[in-house]
Scaffold this motif. Structure first.
Motif, PDB file in Angstrom:
ATOM      1  N   VAL A 211     -97.985 -20.856  50.860  1.00 40.11           N
ATOM      2  CA  VAL A 211     -98.673 -21.688  49.865  1.00 40.11           C
ATOM      3  C   VAL A 211     -97.649 -22.584  49.178  1.00 40.11           C
ATOM      4  O   VAL A 211     -96.443 -22.320  49.234  1.00 40.11           O
ATOM      5  CB  VAL A 211     -99.375 -20.813  48.795  1.00 40.11           C
ATOM      6  N   PRO A 212     -98.093 -23.645  48.503  1.00 39.53           N
ATOM      7  CA  PRO A 212     -97.163 -24.365  47.625  1.00 39.53           C
ATOM      8  C   PRO A 212     -96.663 -23.422  46.545  1.00 39.53           C
ATOM      9  O   PRO A 212     -97.438 -22.617  46.020  1.00 39.53           O
ATOM     10  CB  PRO A 212     -98.027 -25.487  47.033  1.00 39.53           C
ATOM     11  N   ASP A 213     -95.397 -23.488  46.214  1.00 43.11           N
ATOM     12  CA  ASP A 213     -94.842 -22.574  45.216  1.00 43.11           C
ATOM     13  C   ASP A 213     -95.226 -23.036  43.813  1.00 43.11           C
ATOM     14  O   ASP A 213     -94.882 -24.147  43.395  1.00 43.11           O
ATOM     15  CB  ASP A 213     -93.320 -22.506  45.342  1.00 43.11           C
ATOM     16  N   ALA A 214     -95.937 -22.191  43.076  1.00 43.31           N
ATOM     17  CA  ALA A 214     -96.407 -22.560  41.746  1.00 43.31           C
ATOM     18  C   ALA A 214     -95.256 -22.838  40.792  1.00 43.31           C
ATOM     19  O   ALA A 214     -95.333 -23.758  39.970  1.00 43.31           O
ATOM     20  CB  ALA A 214     -97.295 -21.455  41.176  1.00 43.31           C
ATOM     21  N   GLY A 215     -94.196 -22.043  40.904  1.00 36.19           N
ATOM     22  CA  GLY A 215     -93.057 -22.252  40.019  1.00 36.19           C
ATOM     23  C   GLY A 215     -92.466 -23.638  40.181  1.00 36.19           C
ATOM     24  O   GLY A 215     -92.066 -24.283  39.202  1.00 36.19           O
ATOM     25  N   TYR A 216     -92.412 -24.113  41.428  1.00 37.05           N
ATOM     26  CA  TYR A 216     -91.890 -25.463  41.689  1.00 37.05           C
ATOM     27  C   TYR A 216     -92.856 -26.517  41.152  1.00 37.05           C
ATOM     28  O   TYR A 216     -92.460 -27.428  40.416  1.00 37.05           O
ATOM     29  CB  TYR A 216     -91.669 -25.660  43.191  1.00 37.05           C
ATOM     30  N   ASP A 217     -94.116 -26.419  41.535  1.00 35.90           N
ATOM     31  CA  ASP A 217     -95.074 -27.470  41.186  1.00 35.90           C
ATOM     32  C   ASP A 217     -95.293 -27.584  39.687  1.00 35.90           C
ATOM     33  O   ASP A 217     -95.463 -28.692  39.161  1.00 35.90           O
ATOM     34  CB  ASP A 217     -96.421 -27.214  41.880  1.00 35.90           C
ATOM     35  N   LEU A 218     -95.292 -26.464  38.985  1.00 38.75           N
ATOM     36  CA  LEU A 218     -95.571 -26.494  37.554  1.00 38.75           C
ATOM     37  C   LEU A 218     -94.340 -26.804  36.716  1.00 38.75           C
ATOM     38  O   LEU A 218     -94.460 -27.114  35.533  1.00 38.75           O
ATOM     39  CB  LEU A 218     -96.195 -25.169  37.113  1.00 38.75           C
ATOM     40  N   SER A 219     -93.159 -26.735  37.325  1.00 41.45           N
ATOM     41  CA  SER A 219     -91.944 -27.092  36.594  1.00 41.45           C
ATOM     42  C   SER A 219     -91.570 -28.551  36.811  1.00 41.45           C
ATOM     43  O   SER A 219     -90.585 -29.039  36.259  1.00 41.45           O
ATOM     44  CB  SER A 219     -90.774 -26.185  37.012  1.00 41.45           C
ATOM     45  N   THR A 220     -92.352 -29.259  37.636  1.00 41.16           N
ATOM     46  CA  THR A 220     -92.148 -30.687  37.867  1.00 41.16           C
ATOM     47  C   THR A 220     -93.331 -31.438  37.250  1.00 41.16           C
ATOM     48  O   THR A 220     -94.068 -30.909  36.433  1.00 41.16           O
ATOM     49  CB  THR A 220     -92.034 -30.968  39.373  1.00 41.16           C
ATOM     50  N   ALA A 221     -93.515 -32.689  37.679  1.00 42.73           N
ATOM     51  CA  ALA A 221     -94.608 -33.488  37.128  1.00 42.73           C
ATOM     52  C   ALA A 221     -95.973 -32.958  37.546  1.00 42.73           C
ATOM     53  O   ALA A 221     -96.975 -33.213  36.883  1.00 42.73           O
ATOM     54  CB  ALA A 221     -94.464 -34.944  37.566  1.00 42.73           C
ATOM     55  N   GLY A 222     -96.022 -32.224  38.676  1.00 35.35           N
ATOM     56  CA  GLY A 222     -97.281 -31.647  39.120  1.00 35.35           C
ATOM     57  C   GLY A 222     -98.086 -32.561  40.015  1.00 35.35           C
ATOM     58  O   GLY A 222     -99.326 -32.506  39.997  1.00 35.35           O
ATOM     59  N   TRP A 223     -97.413 -33.372  40.832  1.00 36.00           N
ATOM     60  CA  TRP A 223     -98.157 -34.246  41.744  1.00 36.00           C
ATOM     61  C   TRP A 223     -98.911 -33.441  42.805  1.00 36.00           C
ATOM     62  O   TRP A 223     -99.828 -33.965  43.434  1.00 36.00           O
ATOM     63  CB  TRP A 223     -97.218 -35.247  42.411  1.00 36.00           C
ATOM     64  N   GLU A 224     -98.518 -32.183  43.017  1.00 34.65           N
ATOM     65  CA  GLU A 224     -99.225 -31.339  43.981  1.00 34.65           C
ATOM     66  C   GLU A 224    -100.304 -30.493  43.302  1.00 34.65           C
ATOM     67  O   GLU A 224    -100.939 -29.659  43.929  1.00 34.65           O
ATOM     68  CB  GLU A 224     -98.221 -30.440  44.715  1.00 34.65           C
ATOM     69  N   VAL A 225    -100.536 -30.732  42.035  1.00 30.92           N
ATOM     70  CA  VAL A 225    -101.633 -30.068  41.324  1.00 30.92           C
ATOM     71  C   VAL A 225    -102.880 -30.900  41.591  1.00 30.92           C
ATOM     72  O   VAL A 225    -103.191 -31.843  40.856  1.00 30.92           O
ATOM     73  CB  VAL A 225    -101.321 -29.944  39.818  1.00 30.92           C
ATOM     74  N   ILE A 226    -103.576 -30.559  42.663  1.00 31.04           N
ATOM     75  CA  ILE A 226    -104.669 -31.388  43.181  1.00 31.04           C
ATOM     76  C   ILE A 226    -105.966 -30.588  43.198  1.00 31.04           C
ATOM     77  O   ILE A 226    -105.954 -29.350  43.159  1.00 31.04           O
ATOM     78  CB  ILE A 226    -104.344 -31.905  44.594  1.00 31.04           C
ATOM     79  N   TYR A 227    -107.086 -31.285  43.276  1.00 30.32           N
ATOM     80  CA  TYR A 227    -108.377 -30.616  43.175  1.00 30.32           C
ATOM     81  C   TYR A 227    -108.628 -29.580  44.274  1.00 30.32           C
ATOM     82  O   TYR A 227    -109.147 -28.495  43.991  1.00 30.32           O
ATOM     83  CB  TYR A 227    -109.519 -31.639  43.151  1.00 30.32           C
ATOM     84  N   PRO A 228    -108.292 -29.853  45.531  1.00 28.96           N
ATOM     85  CA  PRO A 228    -108.547 -28.829  46.559  1.00 28.96           C
ATOM     86  C   PRO A 228    -107.774 -27.533  46.345  1.00 28.96           C
ATOM     87  O   PRO A 228    -108.150 -26.499  46.895  1.00 28.96           O
ATOM     88  CB  PRO A 228    -108.112 -29.524  47.864  1.00 28.96           C
ATOM     89  N   HIS A 229    -106.689 -27.576  45.587  1.00 32.88           N
ATOM     90  CA  HIS A 229    -105.913 -26.371  45.298  1.00 32.88           C
ATOM     91  C   HIS A 229    -106.551 -25.653  44.107  1.00 32.88           C
ATOM     92  O   HIS A 229    -106.307 -25.987  42.956  1.00 32.88           O
ATOM     93  CB  HIS A 229    -104.457 -26.711  45.010  1.00 32.88           C
ATOM     94  N   VAL A 230    -107.319 -24.638  44.407  1.00 30.60           N
ATOM     95  CA  VAL A 230    -107.999 -23.881  43.362  1.00 30.60           C
ATOM     96  C   VAL A 230    -106.995 -23.001  42.614  1.00 30.60           C
ATOM     97  O   VAL A 230    -107.027 -22.885  41.395  1.00 30.60           O
ATOM     98  CB  VAL A 230    -109.097 -22.987  43.968  1.00 30.60           C
ATOM     99  N   SER A 231    -106.069 -22.382  43.386  1.00 26.26           N
ATOM    100  CA  SER A 231    -105.129 -21.401  42.828  1.00 26.26           C
ATOM    101  C   SER A 231    -103.687 -21.854  43.016  1.00 26.26           C
ATOM    102  O   SER A 231    -103.364 -22.597  43.954  1.00 26.26           O
ATOM    103  CB  SER A 231    -105.304 -20.046  43.519  1.00 26.26           C
ATOM    104  N   TYR A 232    -102.826 -21.335  42.142  1.00 26.88           N
ATOM    105  CA  TYR A 232    -101.388 -21.609  42.192  1.00 26.88           C
ATOM    106  C   TYR A 232    -100.664 -20.281  42.063  1.00 26.88           C
ATOM    107  O   TYR A 232    -100.826 -19.572  41.067  1.00 26.88           O
ATOM    108  CB  TYR A 232    -100.994 -22.592  41.079  1.00 26.88           C
TER     109      TYR A 232
END
Length: 402
Positions: A211-232
């Protein structure tokens, strides 16, 4: 029942009053509101107007204070449609191809796959399963509603299906299941894991989840925080959900410049007690959660202003990458289409329009004509690859990582 199984009435509660899907121990706490964002960020339209009026959905992020699991509590499965019009294929990138090939060899060796059966849920266009069967001497079944190729047996030993994987007894028997960048899309990931374990029917089987790593995505701008991704998920939350579903954690780590989180699990083996060692990962994620809302909105504003300044300076800025990260960036930072172009290496996207912003996607060769002085990318893992491609095109531009 599809992978997007309906939740129990106990789980489906108003925003901010939902028990954690991963550990089941605490209620999720809202920490970020991204507003309305594209629902179908992997679809590309032939008509600009249709793209501009493509659906949007609310993104409200909530986290579990106990395990660090994060979910979009505003997610509506009724609006999320997967079919062959969606294209999230990353195999056009040499860097991703090399990573995928190395992973196939690793799994084939680790699980001695010769003569064994692989089940790949969310197989995309089947590249990974074909290679895994080929190098491992295995057979396998792959399921994906986005699969657009010929259905049925493949010379590699894989059988590919266009559609959601069946559930219960209709699910093919397997020795190893893999699911890469699909688990985070599930409305009920816990039920999915329970169903896979029950299908093992008491046999020792293994699983690989990426999966995309939540720690990475949430510690950056969050461009991978997208609607199809329900969970992190980070390592700890991922371990908690697999153990709660009756699996044993065998290994966990990151790949692809720390952006991808994997976990290897087994059913019907003694518990390893590995979860306690992952608490530092949970703490990192919770720290990222605490600062995410301010960081995300600051980055949105900063990049909107920077693009405007690049245009004013005559830099003719463009963006390289029309995947989900790129779509999210464009929606939040260039909705008025100030960029001179958006390019991508995937030929299926050329000449088509991106959701909501309706940017038209061009082939990279277009940059030889535009001669931009600035090229924006949203994925640092591709920086070296893109720099080499720009040089081959004779484009002397500054690479800016958003």
């Amino acid at each position: 029942m599809s992978e997007r199984a309906s939740e129990s009435s106990a789980q489906r509660r108003p925003h901010g009053h939902r028990r954690c899907d991963a550990c089941g121990e605490a209620e999720l706490e809202v920490f970020g509101d991204l507003g309305e964002i594209p629902v179908l960020c992997g679809v590309h339209w032939a008509d600009r107007d249709e793209a501009a009026h493509s659906p949007v959905g609310q993104m409200t992020l909530a986290a579990c204070p106990a395990c660090g699991y994060v979910r979009n509590v505003a997610f509506d499965p009724a609006v999320m449609v997967y079919d062959t019009t969606m294209d999230t294929n990353l195999h056009h990138s040499p860097a991703f191809q090399a990573f995928s090939a190395e992973l196939c060899k690793r799994l084939a060796d680790r699980y001695d796959l010769r003569g064994k059966r692989v089940l790949d849920v969310g197989c995309g266009q089947g590249e990974f399963l074909r290679e895994l069967c080929h190098v491992g001497g295995a057979t396998g079944h792959g399921f994906d509603a986005m699969y657009a190729g010929p259905a049925g047996p493949d010379p590699s030993g894989a059988v590919l299906h266009s559609g959601y994987a069946p559930r219960g007894a209709a699910l093919p028997e397997y020795d190893l299941f893999t699911t890469r960048h699909w688990f985070e899309h599930l409305d009920d990931p816990y039920e999915f894991l329970v169903d896979l374990r029950l299908r093992a029917n008491g046999r020792v089987v293994h699983g690989y989840i990426e999966v995309p790593d939540a720690g990475y995505d949430l510690s950056t701008a969050g461009w991978e925080v997208i609607y199809p991704h329900v969970s992190y998920f980070d390592a700890y939350a991922l371990a908690k959900i697999v153990e709660r579903a009756g699996w044993t954690v065998e290994d966990s780590g990151t790949f692809f410049h720390g952006m991808f989180r994997y976990i290897e699990i087994s059913a019907n083996k003694a518990a390893s007690g590995a979860t306690a060692a992952l608490l530092t990962d949970r703490d990192r994620t919770l720290a990222a959660v605490a600062g995410f809302a301010a960081r995300h909105h600051d980055e949105r504003e900063r990049w909107e202003q920077r693009i405007a300044q690049l245009v004013a300076d005559g830099a003719n800025p463009v963006m390289w990458g029309a995947g989900s990260r790129g779509v999210q960036f464009l929606t939040l930072a260039d909705r008025t289409r100030q960029l001179a172009a958006v390019v991508d290496v995937n030929p299926r996207k050329w000449g088509r329009y991106l959701p909501v912003t309706a940017h038209r996607v061009e082939a990279p060769e277009r940059l030889s004509e535009l001669r931009p002085k600035a090229v924006i990318i949203t994925n640092p893992a591709y920086r070296t690859e893109i720099a080499a491609q720009l040089a081959a095109l004779g484009v002397d531009a500054e690479l800016l990582v958003a």
